[in-house]
Design an enzyme around this catalytic site. Sequence first.
Site, short mmCIF file in Angstrom:
data_model
loop_
_atom_site.label_atom_id
_atom_site.label_comp_id
_atom_site.label_asym_id
_atom_site.label_seq_id
_atom_site.Cartn_x
_atom_site.Cartn_y
_atom_site.Cartn_z
N THR A 137 0.82 -1.22 0.00
CA THR A 137 0.00 0.00 0.00
C THR A 137 0.85 1.26 0.00
O THR A 137 0.51 2.25 -0.65
CB THR A 137 -0.93 0.00 1.23
OG1 THR A 137 -1.79 -1.14 1.16
CG2 THR A 137 -1.78 1.26 1.27
N THR A 144 2.03 -9.55 15.39
CA THR A 144 0.90 -10.05 14.62
C THR A 144 0.06 -8.88 14.15
O THR A 144 0.05 -7.81 14.77
CB THR A 144 0.02 -11.01 15.47
OG1 THR A 144 -0.98 -11.60 14.65
CG2 THR A 144 -0.64 -10.28 16.63
N ASP A 147 3.36 -9.38 -4.52
CA ASP A 147 2.03 -9.31 -3.92
C ASP A 147 2.17 -9.91 -2.53
O ASP A 147 2.40 -11.11 -2.39
CB ASP A 147 1.02 -10.09 -4.76
CG ASP A 147 -0.39 -10.08 -4.16
OD1 ASP A 147 -0.55 -9.55 -3.04
OD2 ASP A 147 -1.30 -10.60 -4.81
N SER A 148 2.05 -9.07 -1.50
CA SER A 148 2.35 -9.54 -0.15
C SER A 148 1.45 -10.70 0.27
O SER A 148 1.86 -11.54 1.08
CB SER A 148 2.22 -8.40 0.86
OG SER A 148 0.89 -7.94 0.96
N SER A 149 0.24 -10.76 -0.26
CA SER A 149 -0.66 -11.86 0.11
C SER A 149 -0.19 -13.19 -0.48
O SER A 149 -0.67 -14.26 -0.08
CB SER A 149 -2.09 -11.57 -0.36
OG SER A 149 -2.15 -11.50 -1.78
N THR A 171 0.97 -5.23 4.17
CA THR A 171 0.76 -5.66 5.55
C THR A 171 0.19 -7.07 5.68
O THR A 171 0.21 -7.63 6.77
CB THR A 171 -0.20 -4.68 6.25
OG1 THR A 171 -1.47 -4.67 5.58
CG2 THR A 171 0.37 -3.26 6.26
N ASP A 172 -0.32 -7.64 4.58
CA ASP A 172 -1.00 -8.93 4.69
C ASP A 172 -0.14 -10.00 5.33
O ASP A 172 -0.60 -10.76 6.19
CB ASP A 172 -1.46 -9.40 3.30
CG ASP A 172 -2.62 -8.57 2.75
OD1 ASP A 172 -3.32 -7.94 3.55
OD2 ASP A 172 -2.81 -8.57 1.52
#
Length: 260
Positions: free
Chosen positions: A31, A182, A79-81, A111-112
């Site tokens: 982001t 977390t 893509d962090s996810s 952040t995912d």
Amino acid sequence: KSSAYYIPQVALHAEDGRNRKKVLVLCTGGTLTMAPDPAQDGALAPVEGAVTAYMRDMRELHAEKMPEVVAHEYSPFFDSSDMGPSDWALIANDIKANYLHFDGFVVLMGTDTMAYAATALSFMLENLGKPVVFTGSQIPLCEPYNDARRNLIMALIFASRDTINEVSIFFHDRLLRACRSTKVNTHRLLAFDSPNLDPLAKIGITIDENEHLVLPPARGALRVHATMDTRLLTIRLVPGFDDGIMRQTIQAGHESGSLR
């Protein structure tokens, strides 16, 4: 996502006549890097080159106490996810390749899976004697109101200090131990926390470090453990859990080689 583990030593603010700490920023996307994308009719999306250009014009980075910054953007962005062990190993090896050239490192990402990536690197980088600070944002840097600017500036500050030499996450107003962190919220600026451990540091008018949490100095040279066994299963136990199911799962994993 390929890398030869070499990053050109080109600073954003070179030859300014000052002897400053040097920080390498590894930008994977997320982001924080979003900007209006012409390829998507101006919709916000991670845009390669946008964050580097923005950082070049940030007046804060010219300040006397700020470190000299070298930025490296991976192409294409991650893509962090969808990031996993191979991506974590790439980042770890890039840190190793540049370890003797920089005083600290900042990793920008979505952040995912930030807590997972930062935790992995905290175990992959053995004998780490320099700060590695992960950060990102909930609001893109290009927006008038955002959390990205402060997160980025504070990550650079912590990466240029020599007091907390470990892998950490900076978000909102706190520096957290990576392997105890977390993601706790998707809609608030305080997106990360470490519920069972106090922050390594919190910021307000001053930076307040929890000195009793500082790790002892590293012993020996940096070692990178880039090979990871992905045969892992996490099971959450609840009251009334039928342990017969666990036995069957363990047996099935043993027979297929998918569980250790």
